[in-house]
Design a protein around this motif. Structure first.
Motif, PDB file in Angstrom:
ATOM      1  N   LEU A  45       0.838  -1.190   0.000  1.00 20.54           N
ATOM      2  CA  LEU A  45       0.000   0.000   0.000  1.00 20.54           C
ATOM      3  C   LEU A  45       0.873   1.239   0.000  1.00 20.54           C
ATOM      4  O   LEU A  45       1.763   1.389   0.836  1.00 20.54           O
ATOM      5  N   PHE A  46       0.603   2.135  -0.938  1.00 20.35           N
ATOM      6  CA  PHE A  46       1.316   3.410  -0.998  1.00 20.35           C
ATOM      7  C   PHE A  46       0.286   4.529  -0.987  1.00 20.35           C
ATOM      8  O   PHE A  46      -0.645   4.543  -1.800  1.00 20.35           O
ATOM      9  N   ILE A  47       0.443   5.460  -0.055  1.00 17.40           N
ATOM     10  CA  ILE A  47      -0.478   6.595   0.045  1.00 17.40           C
ATOM     11  C   ILE A  47       0.330   7.877   0.058  1.00 17.40           C
ATOM     12  O   ILE A  47       0.990   8.203   1.052  1.00 17.40           O
ATOM     13  N   PRO A  48       0.317   8.623  -1.029  1.00 15.43           N
ATOM     14  CA  PRO A  48       1.003   9.914  -1.035  1.00 15.43           C
ATOM     15  C   PRO A  48       0.269  10.909  -0.137  1.00 15.43           C
ATOM     16  O   PRO A  48      -0.952  10.829   0.028  1.00 15.43           O
ATOM     17  N   HIS A  49       1.000  11.818   0.415  1.00 18.91           N
ATOM     18  CA  HIS A  49       0.390  12.872   1.226  1.00 18.91           C
ATOM     19  C   HIS A  49      -0.680  13.605   0.413  1.00 18.91           C
ATOM     20  O   HIS A  49      -0.445  14.021  -0.710  1.00 18.91           O
ATOM     21  N   GLY A  50      -1.875  13.702   0.986  1.00 15.45           N
ATOM     22  CA  GLY A  50      -2.946  14.433   0.325  1.00 15.45           C
ATOM     23  C   GLY A  50      -3.762  13.632  -0.666  1.00 15.45           C
ATOM     24  O   GLY A  50      -4.633  14.184  -1.344  1.00 15.45           O
ATOM     25  N   ALA A  51      -3.510  12.318  -0.785  1.00 17.18           N
ATOM     26  CA  ALA A  51      -4.236  11.497  -1.767  1.00 17.18           C
ATOM     27  C   ALA A  51      -5.731  11.484  -1.460  1.00 17.18           C
ATOM     28  O   ALA A  51      -6.140  11.350  -0.309  1.00 17.18           O
ATOM     29  N   GLU A  52      -6.546  11.597  -2.511  1.00 17.32           N
ATOM     30  CA  GLU A  52      -7.998  11.569  -2.363  1.00 17.32           C
ATOM     31  C   GLU A  52      -8.626  10.382  -3.088  1.00 17.32           C
ATOM     32  O   GLU A  52      -9.833  10.168  -3.009  1.00 17.32           O
ATOM     33  N   ALA A  53      -7.810   9.602  -3.785  1.00 21.70           N
ATOM     34  CA  ALA A  53      -8.317   8.446  -4.531  1.00 21.70           C
ATOM     35  C   ALA A  53      -7.283   7.332  -4.486  1.00 21.70           C
ATOM     36  O   ALA A  53      -6.079   7.583  -4.397  1.00 21.70           O
ATOM     37  N   ILE A  54      -7.770   6.097  -4.560  1.00 18.73           N
ATOM     38  CA  ILE A  54      -6.884   4.937  -4.546  1.00 18.73           C
ATOM     39  C   ILE A  54      -7.217   4.030  -5.718  1.00 18.73           C
ATOM     40  O   ILE A  54      -8.391   3.827  -6.045  1.00 18.73           O
ATOM     41  N   VAL A  55      -6.185   3.498  -6.351  1.00 20.09           N
ATOM     42  CA  VAL A  55      -6.346   2.542  -7.446  1.00 20.09           C
ATOM     43  C   VAL A  55      -5.876   1.180  -6.948  1.00 20.09           C
ATOM     44  O   VAL A  55      -4.737   1.026  -6.500  1.00 20.09           O
ATOM     45  N   VAL A  56      -6.764   0.207  -7.031  1.00 18.54           N
ATOM     46  CA  VAL A  56      -6.460  -1.156  -6.619  1.00 18.54           C
ATOM     47  C   VAL A  56      -6.081  -1.955  -7.863  1.00 18.54           C
ATOM     48  O   VAL A  56      -6.841  -1.993  -8.835  1.00 18.54           O
ATOM     49  N   PHE A  57      -4.924  -2.588  -7.831  1.00 16.76           N
ATOM     50  CA  PHE A  57      -4.446  -3.378  -8.963  1.00 16.76           C
ATOM     51  C   PHE A  57      -4.906  -4.824  -8.811  1.00 16.76           C
ATOM     52  O   PHE A  57      -4.702  -5.446  -7.762  1.00 16.76           O
ATOM     53  N   VAL A  58      -5.518  -5.334  -9.870  1.00  9.92           N
ATOM     54  CA  VAL A  58      -6.058  -6.695  -9.866  1.00  9.92           C
ATOM     55  C   VAL A  58      -5.303  -7.468 -10.942  1.00  9.92           C
ATOM     56  O   VAL A  58      -5.583  -7.346 -12.135  1.00  9.92           O
TER      57      VAL A  58
END
Length: 241
Positions: A45-58
């Motif tokens: 899991l990678f979360i950049p500072h300020g992220a508002e959306a997440i992409v899940v890789f399948v």
């Protein structure tokens, strides 16, 4: 506004709460364990500072969270401020059994559980959710998106097998981008047929000169550019009409 410390298996992570929404003080990058029906699925899991959306890789059959192609796409998304989750759909033991690779119902069921985990975790609960699926993983992504219309806003399929998700195609409400290589004739035909069945916002993009894995020079970069454009338009709380 106050500082809150949330404990994971990693060091304490510092948040600032503003108007009830947690904001990370710095990037988060680490391995996570996701409990799904009595087993643990491992992810990065990678979360950049300020992220508002997440992409899940399948990932597709025979692949996993360490796929170089998916990791390249993830890095490009991270550079644009998206959080990303790359995880293994199968356990270590299952990954050695060919049988499990095409158990789409099993894979989509696990993806649904992972998505619900994302929606419940304080790190990611306020984020818009999108899927980036490859090969059989794209079929699982379409099925999960159809089952979670209130959680999944956008799906990008790279060389996907939407023919393995026939019952979900006309139920998906997320915006769907199908990307297929021009030289990948069989999969291209499958995607063309699936495109006609999808009733939500959708687009079919043919990458000319590309084969199934987009290994030709510059082709994966082209796929990533299309994905960035799609997520930039549809992976947000308010989707343009």
């Amino acid at each position: 506004m106050f500082r809150f410390f949330y404990f994971t298996k990693h060091p304490f992570i510092s948040f600032v709460f503003s108007a009830g929404k947690p904001t990370m003080m710095e990037d988060f990058n680490g391995e996570v364990e996701i409990p799904v029906n009595g087993i643990l699925l491992y992810g990065n899991l990678f979360i950049p500072h300020g992220a508002e959306a997440i992409v899940v890789f399948v990932h597709g059959s025979g692949s996993g969270r360490f796929s170089e192609r998916n990791r390249y796409v993830a890095r490009r998304l991270q550079e644009k401020g998206y959080a990303t989750l790359l995880f293994d759909l199968l356990t270590e033991e299952e990954s050695h059994e060919y049988f499990y690779r095409f158990q789409i119902e099993l894979l989509s069921g696990r993806l649904i559980k992972v998505t619900e985990w994302i929606a419940a975790e304080i790190l990611t609960s306020n984020m818009a959710i999108g899927y980036f699926g490859a090969s059989t993983g794209a079929a699982a992504a379409l099925i999960a998106a159809a089952e979670l219309p209130d959680k999944v806003l956008a799906v990008v399929s790279r060389g996907g097998r939407p023919d393995l998700a026939p019952g979900a195609l006309n139920k998906v409400q997320a915006a769907v981008l199908l990307i297929v290589g021009g030289k990948d004739e069989v999969v291209r035909e499958q995607n063309e047929k699936a495109f006609d069945e999808i009733e939500s916002i959708s687009e079919l993009t043919i990458v000319h000169g590309a084969s199934h894995l987009f290994e030709e020079p510059g082709k994966l970069e082209e796929v990533t550019d299309y994905a960035l454009g799609w997520f930039g338009k549809y992976l947000k709380t308010e989707v343009p009409l």
